[in-house]
Design a protein around this motif. Sequence first.
Motif, short mmCIF file in Angstrom:
data_model
loop_
_atom_site.label_atom_id
_atom_site.label_comp_id
_atom_site.label_asym_id
_atom_site.label_seq_id
_atom_site.Cartn_x
_atom_site.Cartn_y
_atom_site.Cartn_z
N PHE A 64 32.11 32.69 23.92
CA PHE A 64 32.57 33.60 24.97
C PHE A 64 31.82 33.30 26.26
O PHE A 64 30.60 33.15 26.27
N VAL A 65 32.56 33.23 27.38
CA VAL A 65 31.99 32.82 28.66
C VAL A 65 31.97 34.00 29.62
O VAL A 65 32.94 34.75 29.74
N ASN A 66 30.86 34.16 30.33
CA ASN A 66 30.72 35.23 31.31
C ASN A 66 29.89 34.69 32.48
O ASN A 66 29.36 33.58 32.42
N PHE A 99 33.46 28.66 40.96
CA PHE A 99 34.57 27.79 40.57
C PHE A 99 34.37 27.31 39.14
O PHE A 99 35.31 27.35 38.32
N LEU A 100 33.16 26.85 38.82
CA LEU A 100 32.89 26.37 37.46
C LEU A 100 33.09 27.48 36.44
O LEU A 100 33.63 27.26 35.35
N PHE A 101 32.66 28.69 36.80
CA PHE A 101 32.85 29.81 35.88
C PHE A 101 34.32 30.02 35.59
O PHE A 101 34.72 30.14 34.42
N TYR A 102 35.15 30.09 36.62
CA TYR A 102 36.57 30.35 36.40
C TYR A 102 37.22 29.21 35.61
O TYR A 102 38.09 29.46 34.76
N TYR A 103 36.79 27.98 35.86
CA TYR A 103 37.36 26.86 35.12
C TYR A 103 36.96 26.93 33.65
O TYR A 103 37.81 26.83 32.75
N GLN A 107 37.83 28.49 27.74
CA GLN A 107 36.78 28.80 26.76
C GLN A 107 37.28 28.64 25.32
O GLN A 107 36.48 28.50 24.39
N ARG A 108 38.60 28.64 25.16
CA ARG A 108 39.14 28.46 23.80
C ARG A 108 38.68 27.13 23.20
O ARG A 108 38.67 26.97 21.97
N ARG A 109 38.33 26.17 24.06
CA ARG A 109 37.83 24.88 23.53
C ARG A 109 36.57 25.10 22.69
O ARG A 109 36.37 24.46 21.66
N PHE A 110 35.71 26.02 23.15
CA PHE A 110 34.52 26.34 22.35
C PHE A 110 34.93 27.01 21.04
O PHE A 110 34.38 26.71 19.98
N LEU A 111 35.89 27.91 21.13
CA LEU A 111 36.31 28.66 19.95
C LEU A 111 36.95 27.73 18.92
O LEU A 111 36.80 27.92 17.72
N GLU A 112 37.66 26.72 19.42
CA GLU A 112 38.31 25.77 18.51
C GLU A 112 37.29 24.88 17.81
O GLU A 112 37.55 24.33 16.74
N ASN A 113 36.11 24.71 18.43
CA ASN A 113 35.10 23.80 17.89
C ASN A 113 33.89 24.51 17.30
O ASN A 113 32.82 23.92 17.17
N GLN A 114 34.04 25.79 16.97
CA GLN A 114 32.92 26.50 16.37
C GLN A 114 32.47 25.77 15.10
O GLN A 114 33.29 25.32 14.31
N GLN A 115 31.17 25.67 14.92
CA GLN A 115 30.64 24.72 13.95
C GLN A 115 30.41 25.25 12.54
O GLN A 115 30.06 24.51 11.65
N SER A 116 30.58 26.53 12.33
CA SER A 116 30.31 27.05 10.99
C SER A 116 31.33 28.10 10.62
O SER A 116 31.68 28.95 11.43
N ALA A 117 31.82 28.00 9.39
CA ALA A 117 32.78 28.99 8.92
C ALA A 117 32.11 30.32 8.63
O ALA A 117 32.72 31.38 8.72
N ASN A 118 30.82 30.27 8.22
CA ASN A 118 30.10 31.49 7.86
C ASN A 118 29.55 32.20 9.11
O ASN A 118 29.78 33.37 9.31
N SER A 134 25.05 20.74 22.91
CA SER A 134 25.81 19.52 23.24
C SER A 134 27.29 19.83 23.46
O SER A 134 27.95 19.17 24.27
N ASP A 135 27.82 20.85 22.76
CA ASP A 135 29.20 21.28 23.01
C ASP A 135 29.36 21.74 24.45
O ASP A 135 30.36 21.42 25.11
N VAL A 136 28.37 22.49 24.92
CA VAL A 136 28.41 22.98 26.29
C VAL A 136 28.31 21.80 27.26
O VAL A 136 29.08 21.69 28.22
N GLU A 137 27.39 20.91 27.00
CA GLU A 137 27.14 19.80 27.93
C GLU A 137 28.28 18.79 27.95
O GLU A 137 28.53 18.13 28.97
N ARG A 138 29.01 18.67 26.84
CA ARG A 138 30.15 17.73 26.79
C ARG A 138 31.43 18.32 27.36
O ARG A 138 32.43 17.62 27.52
N PHE A 139 31.41 19.62 27.64
CA PHE A 139 32.61 20.30 28.13
C PHE A 139 33.08 19.63 29.42
O PHE A 139 32.33 19.49 30.39
N LYS A 140 34.34 19.20 29.48
CA LYS A 140 34.86 18.45 30.62
C LYS A 140 35.51 19.39 31.64
O LYS A 140 36.26 20.29 31.27
N VAL A 141 35.23 19.12 32.90
CA VAL A 141 35.72 19.93 34.01
C VAL A 141 36.42 19.03 35.02
O VAL A 141 35.89 17.98 35.39
#
Length: 386
Positions: free
Chosen positions: A278-280, A307-311, A316-327, A334-341
């Motif tokens: 979740f992004v804020n 601008f970066l925040f709105y983008y 943000q669903r990209r983070f949700l799609e790549n969540q790393q644990s089912a539990n 690194s997920d944050v740093e690899r996020f492409k803008v």
Amino acid sequence: MAKTNTNPEVRFAGFTEAWEERELGDVAKFNPKHEIPDVFNYVDLESVVGTEMISYRKEYKITAPSRAQRLAEKGDVFYQTVRPYQKNNLLFDREDKDFVFSTGYAQMRPVIESSFLFTLIQKDEFVRVVLNNCTGTSYPAINSTVLASIKLYFPKSKDEQTQIGNFFENLDNLITENQQKHTKLQSLKQAMLDKMFPKQGQLIPEIRFKGFEGNWEEINVGSICKTTIGVFVIKTRQNDLSPYPVYNGGVSYTGFYDEYNNEANKIVISARGANAGFVNIVRTKYWAGNSCYSVDVLDKGLFDIDFLFYYIKKYQRRFLENQQSANIPSVSKSDVERFKVFYPSKTEQSAIAKYLLSLDNQISNHDLQIIKLQNIKKAFLAKMFI
């Protein structure tokens, strides 16, 4: 038990006579019988939300549901008898003669002022009385006979009823007007977010401010921002009177600290838990917990944090799609740093951010106005009724 004080705390000038206790069945005719039209507009239990009719459907008498029996007239009050705590009730204020309601509503045809009666039955105190007379727990319901037997206090003067009814009707109209503006602004913002950022596979957006041209460029967040994880939050140190909000993996702050570990105007991203990804954005100094990433622009001359925040928020669903644990869902640094803008010039970034911030401010203003009007209504409901 009858009340000893039968005068409300606040009254319009000129009214002094004591109110009288009467059953609902004495001030309204319940479920009047009528022949329904061959073709009509049907209102079922899903058609009314709050105090608004949001939908209806065309039905033919020969094939209509058996529950389609309550033919409406202007001024009728329809009370949802199933799950009455939802308060999905309607004052029918149309001239149409072809609206038929489900028997899931008790139909009241008042002999007193309709708007006064409608305001009265929307009060929380009345709902509690209704619930105490319901059958069923998970699916509470009240029948019309029991509803009609409930006793309430009414002013004897029709003029006083009218003035009270009009007062609350005007308040409700103001609340509805602000809610509608709020909804339109939210829809506008969503539409502009879709059009002011390039769609997948494209390098320019559908809509641009005058004077800007050329392709947008792509870069990852790690190349332009510093991302840090917060520090463990000690719950016993949180105090509602402290000045700095604490962010720790939720959709909002969780409390307040006397200290801060981040300056204002940073993007925060939930690192783990149900709200991972979740992004804020935080506009004040704050404390970031160990389930919260803080993202800050390295070169503010080249990149606009808003601008970066709105983008990032838009995608943000990209983070949700790549969540790393089912539990325990989580997002890595690194997920944050690899996020492409995709980004344009700093000047265009700022123009986009300024426009979206303006929409957000208007939405917030309507939020505050709605809360203010609802509080005014709540206060007067407590003082103008018995």
